[in-house]
Design a protein around this motif. Structure first.
Motif, PDB file in Angstrom:
ATOM      1  N   GLY A  67       0.823  -1.210   0.000  1.00 53.37           N
ATOM      2  CA  GLY A  67       0.000   0.000   0.000  1.00 53.37           C
ATOM      3  C   GLY A  67       0.852   1.253   0.000  1.00 53.37           C
ATOM      4  O   GLY A  67       2.087   1.191  -0.017  1.00 53.37           O
ATOM      5  N   PRO A  68       0.215   2.406   0.025  1.00 58.94           N
ATOM      6  CA  PRO A  68       0.953   3.672   0.002  1.00 58.94           C
ATOM      7  C   PRO A  68       1.964   3.737   1.143  1.00 58.94           C
ATOM      8  O   PRO A  68       1.615   3.543   2.305  1.00 58.94           O
ATOM      9  N   VAL A  69       3.231   4.025   0.815  1.00 58.79           N
ATOM     10  CA  VAL A  69       4.278   4.003   1.844  1.00 58.79           C
ATOM     11  C   VAL A  69       4.136   5.148   2.835  1.00 58.79           C
ATOM     12  O   VAL A  69       4.642   5.073   3.958  1.00 58.79           O
ATOM     13  N   ASN A  70       3.440   6.206   2.445  1.00 55.71           N
ATOM     14  CA  ASN A  70       3.274   7.353   3.337  1.00 55.71           C
ATOM     15  C   ASN A  70       1.987   7.296   4.151  1.00 55.71           C
ATOM     16  O   ASN A  70       1.697   8.209   4.917  1.00 55.71           O
ATOM     17  N   ASP A  71       1.224   6.229   3.983  1.00 53.86           N
ATOM     18  CA  ASP A  71      -0.037   6.099   4.720  1.00 53.86           C
ATOM     19  C   ASP A  71      -0.399   4.628   4.827  1.00 53.86           C
ATOM     20  O   ASP A  71      -0.993   4.058   3.915  1.00 53.86           O
ATOM     21  N   HIS A  72      -0.069   4.024   5.957  1.00 53.56           N
ATOM     22  CA  HIS A  72      -0.376   2.605   6.167  1.00 53.56           C
ATOM     23  C   HIS A  72      -1.824   2.375   6.569  1.00 53.56           C
ATOM     24  O   HIS A  72      -2.291   1.232   6.585  1.00 53.56           O
ATOM     25  N   GLY A  73      -2.545   3.434   6.910  1.00 46.76           N
ATOM     26  CA  GLY A  73      -3.953   3.290   7.235  1.00 46.76           C
ATOM     27  C   GLY A  73      -4.200   2.415   8.453  1.00 46.76           C
ATOM     28  O   GLY A  73      -3.324   2.207   9.291  1.00 46.76           O
ATOM     29  N   THR A  74      -5.394   1.865   8.534  1.00 45.65           N
ATOM     30  CA  THR A  74      -5.785   0.976   9.628  1.00 45.65           C
ATOM     31  C   THR A  74      -6.342  -0.316   9.053  1.00 45.65           C
ATOM     32  O   THR A  74      -6.928  -0.329   7.970  1.00 45.65           O
ATOM     33  N   GLU A  75      -6.166  -1.410   9.784  1.00 38.54           N
ATOM     34  CA  GLU A  75      -6.683  -2.690   9.324  1.00 38.54           C
ATOM     35  C   GLU A  75      -8.205  -2.676   9.253  1.00 38.54           C
ATOM     36  O   GLU A  75      -8.802  -3.179   8.294  1.00 38.54           O
ATOM     37  N   ALA A  76      -8.853  -2.114  10.278  1.00 37.68           N
ATOM     38  CA  ALA A  76     -10.313  -2.064  10.288  1.00 37.68           C
ATOM     39  C   ALA A  76     -10.832  -1.153   9.182  1.00 37.68           C
ATOM     40  O   ALA A  76     -11.875  -1.429   8.572  1.00 37.68           O
ATOM     41  N   GLY A  77     -10.111  -0.066   8.910  1.00 38.34           N
ATOM     42  CA  GLY A  77     -10.502   0.821   7.814  1.00 38.34           C
ATOM     43  C   GLY A  77     -10.388   0.130   6.471  1.00 38.34           C
ATOM     44  O   GLY A  77     -11.261   0.283   5.603  1.00 38.34           O
ATOM     45  N   ASP A  78      -9.308  -0.646   6.278  1.00 36.87           N
ATOM     46  CA  ASP A  78      -9.167  -1.419   5.039  1.00 36.87           C
ATOM     47  C   ASP A  78     -10.313  -2.413   4.887  1.00 36.87           C
ATOM     48  O   ASP A  78     -10.863  -2.584   3.784  1.00 36.87           O
ATOM     49  N   LEU A  79     -10.674  -3.090   5.984  1.00 44.20           N
ATOM     50  CA  LEU A  79     -11.769  -4.063   5.911  1.00 44.20           C
ATOM     51  C   LEU A  79     -13.073  -3.374   5.532  1.00 44.20           C
ATOM     52  O   LEU A  79     -13.835  -3.881   4.694  1.00 44.20           O
ATOM     53  N   ALA A  80     -13.354  -2.228   6.127  1.00 48.14           N
ATOM     54  CA  ALA A  80     -14.580  -1.501   5.798  1.00 48.14           C
ATOM     55  C   ALA A  80     -14.617  -1.139   4.314  1.00 48.14           C
ATOM     56  O   ALA A  80     -15.657  -1.281   3.648  1.00 48.14           O
ATOM     57  N   LEU A  81     -13.474  -0.695   3.773  1.00 45.89           N
ATOM     58  CA  LEU A  81     -13.421  -0.331   2.353  1.00 45.89           C
ATOM     59  C   LEU A  81     -13.505  -1.563   1.454  1.00 45.89           C
ATOM     60  O   LEU A  81     -14.085  -1.494   0.359  1.00 45.89           O
ATOM     61  N   LEU A  82     -12.929  -2.690   1.897  1.00 40.87           N
ATOM     62  CA  LEU A  82     -13.070  -3.923   1.121  1.00 40.87           C
ATOM     63  C   LEU A  82     -14.538  -4.330   1.040  1.00 40.87           C
ATOM     64  O   LEU A  82     -15.036  -4.702  -0.030  1.00 40.87           O
ATOM     65  N   LEU A  83     -15.240  -4.247   2.165  1.00 43.11           N
ATOM     66  CA  LEU A  83     -16.669  -4.580   2.161  1.00 43.11           C
ATOM     67  C   LEU A  83     -17.447  -3.607   1.276  1.00 43.11           C
ATOM     68  O   LEU A  83     -18.365  -4.013   0.551  1.00 43.11           O
ATOM     69  N   ASP A  84     -17.087  -2.332   1.312  1.00 47.00           N
ATOM     70  CA  ASP A  84     -17.734  -1.350   0.433  1.00 47.00           C
ATOM     71  C   ASP A  84     -17.547  -1.747  -1.033  1.00 47.00           C
ATOM     72  O   ASP A  84     -18.494  -1.662  -1.837  1.00 47.00           O
TER      73      ASP A  84
ATOM     74  N   ASN B  79       6.661 -14.488   3.066  1.00 39.41           N
ATOM     75  CA  ASN B  79       8.030 -14.111   2.715  1.00 39.41           C
ATOM     76  C   ASN B  79       8.568 -12.966   3.558  1.00 39.41           C
ATOM     77  O   ASN B  79       9.307 -12.106   3.057  1.00 39.41           O
ATOM     78  N   PHE B  80       8.213 -12.939   4.831  1.00 40.70           N
ATOM     79  CA  PHE B  80       8.754 -11.905   5.709  1.00 40.70           C
ATOM     80  C   PHE B  80      10.215 -12.216   6.028  1.00 40.70           C
ATOM     81  O   PHE B  80      10.622 -13.362   6.148  1.00 40.70           O
ATOM     82  N   GLY B  81      10.989 -11.177   6.181  1.00 45.72           N
ATOM     83  CA  GLY B  81      12.403 -11.315   6.480  1.00 45.72           C
ATOM     84  C   GLY B  81      13.066  -9.957   6.471  1.00 45.72           C
ATOM     85  O   GLY B  81      12.388  -8.922   6.487  1.00 45.72           O
ATOM     86  N   PRO B  82      14.405  -9.930   6.420  1.00 52.58           N
ATOM     87  CA  PRO B  82      15.123  -8.648   6.447  1.00 52.58           C
ATOM     88  C   PRO B  82      14.722  -7.692   5.324  1.00 52.58           C
ATOM     89  O   PRO B  82      14.723  -6.474   5.503  1.00 52.58           O
ATOM     90  N   LYS B  83      14.363  -8.243   4.152  1.00 51.09           N
ATOM     91  CA  LYS B  83      14.017  -7.392   3.017  1.00 51.09           C
ATOM     92  C   LYS B  83      12.521  -7.085   2.924  1.00 51.09           C
ATOM     93  O   LYS B  83      12.102  -6.280   2.092  1.00 51.09           O
ATOM     94  N   LYS B  84      11.739  -7.733   3.751  1.00 52.16           N
ATOM     95  CA  LYS B  84      10.286  -7.493   3.724  1.00 52.16           C
ATOM     96  C   LYS B  84       9.754  -7.578   5.136  1.00 52.16           C
ATOM     97  O   LYS B  84       9.649  -8.663   5.709  1.00 52.16           O
ATOM     98  N   GLN B  85       9.413  -6.452   5.696  1.00 53.29           N
ATOM     99  CA  GLN B  85       8.901  -6.391   7.052  1.00 53.29           C
ATOM    100  C   GLN B  85       7.374  -6.324   7.045  1.00 53.29           C
ATOM    101  O   GLN B  85       6.755  -5.855   6.086  1.00 53.29           O
ATOM    102  N   ARG B  86       6.793  -6.788   8.113  1.00 58.13           N
ATOM    103  CA  ARG B  86       5.343  -6.685   8.290  1.00 58.13           C
ATOM    104  C   ARG B  86       4.918  -5.220   8.332  1.00 58.13           C
ATOM    105  O   ARG B  86       5.591  -4.376   8.925  1.00 58.13           O
ATOM    106  N   VAL B  87       3.808  -4.892   7.682  1.00 64.03           N
ATOM    107  CA  VAL B  87       3.252  -3.541   7.721  1.00 64.03           C
ATOM    108  C   VAL B  87       2.523  -3.348   9.049  1.00 64.03           C
ATOM    109  O   VAL B  87       1.634  -4.130   9.393  1.00 64.03           O
ATOM    110  N   ILE B  88       2.898  -2.328   9.795  1.00 67.82           N
ATOM    111  CA  ILE B  88       2.238  -2.027  11.061  1.00 67.82           C
ATOM    112  C   ILE B  88       1.171  -0.974  10.818  1.00 67.82           C
ATOM    113  O   ILE B  88       1.474   0.147  10.410  1.00 67.82           O
TER     114      ILE B  88
END
Length: 280
Positions: free
Chosen positions: A83-100, A192-201
């Protein structure tokens, strides 16, 4: 209530589903599958050790029970973009938009572990969109010092250095279902999480604190396993009286991925809970 007999049989044949990437209004792109249909909607929200592939023992069961079943990968997990690197948003917000994007207004939300925090945040932030809420084996992101201290005591500093199968999967399951452990790890490594790919917080929308939890009016089910090292049964019993409209279930011998280690108990418990919650 006893856990499922081990080893588990192979996953049942999946019902027909439609899947692909959904571009959300906030710029995020999430991979989701959807069985479609006219029934009430159940959305499964995966743990950190999973993704949209985690629910093979739930999808056909709930679809055949008449529900429209949806599973997706949160940002950065297998199939979904960061997703946008300058705005990780919220998980619940993403779910609401997915349902929309799918034209869905109200759902049963089911979250395991980290996905449980998302489900709980969605429930508190969008109660009008939540028929019922199931939070399984989750730390729940409760913002209270007494809870945080107790939770951290259960998981000392050395805990996170353990491999994921030691942290999450019960000794019983490791001993008696090696194929189930292998399949669990294969799904986890797809991320594929690791040094080159971190979990989005991502952040939360609601404040998950005792006050807001006590005022909850959405039917809620909290579950954990008797061998869960993240949410030990005693800790769940300690906090459940502080959460409004909540029931609790503890499944003996089962580890952190309750839905994976004991799918028959998990599924039947949820189906009974949904029927009570929606009047079906």
């Amino acid at each position: 209530m006893l856990a499922d007999a081990l080893p588990l049989p192979p996953p049942p044949i999946q019902v027909k589903q439609y899947e692909g990437v959904h571009r959300l209004a906030n710029g995020a792109a999430l991979y989701a599958w959807d069985t479609s249909g006219d029934g009430e909607v159940v959305v499964f929200i995966h743990p950190h050790s999973g993704n949209h592939r985690s629910w093979s023992r739930q999808q056909p069961v709930f679809a055949k029970a008449g529900y429209r079943v949806i599973g997706y990968s949160r940002r950065g997990y297998f199939g979904s973009e960061i997703g946008p690197v300058n705005d990780h948003g919220t998980e619940a917000g993403d779910l609401a938009l997915l349902l929309d994007s799918l034209g869905i207004q109200r759902v049963h939300v089911v979250g395991s572990a980290a996905g449980g925090s998302c489900a709980l945040d969605f429930t508190l932030a969008f109660p009008e969109r939540t028929i019922s809420s199931v939070v399984a084996s989750s730390l729940m992101s409760i913002e209270e010092d007494d809870y945080k201290i107790a939770s951290e005591r259960a998981r000392p500093s050395w805990f996170n250095e353990l491999p994921v199968e030691a942290r999450e999967i019960s000794a019983s399951f490791r001993a008696l279902d090696p194929d189930g452990v292998k399949e669990f790890l294969e799904i986890y490594h797809l991320n594929n999480f690791g040094p080159k790919k971190q979990r989005v917080i991502q952040g939360r929308i609601a404040q998950i604190n005792w006050k807001n939890l006590a005022s909850n009016q959405v039917p809620m089910l909290l579950m954990t396993g008797g061998a869960d090292l993240y949410l030990p049964p005693a800790l769940l019993r300690h906090i459940i009286p502080r959460i409004g409209s909540a029931e609790s279930v503890i499944v003996p011998d089962v580890g952190h991925p309750l839905f994976w280690e004991s799918p028959n108990i998990f599924n039947s418990t949820l189906l009974e809970f949904f029927a009570r919650s929606s009047g079906k």
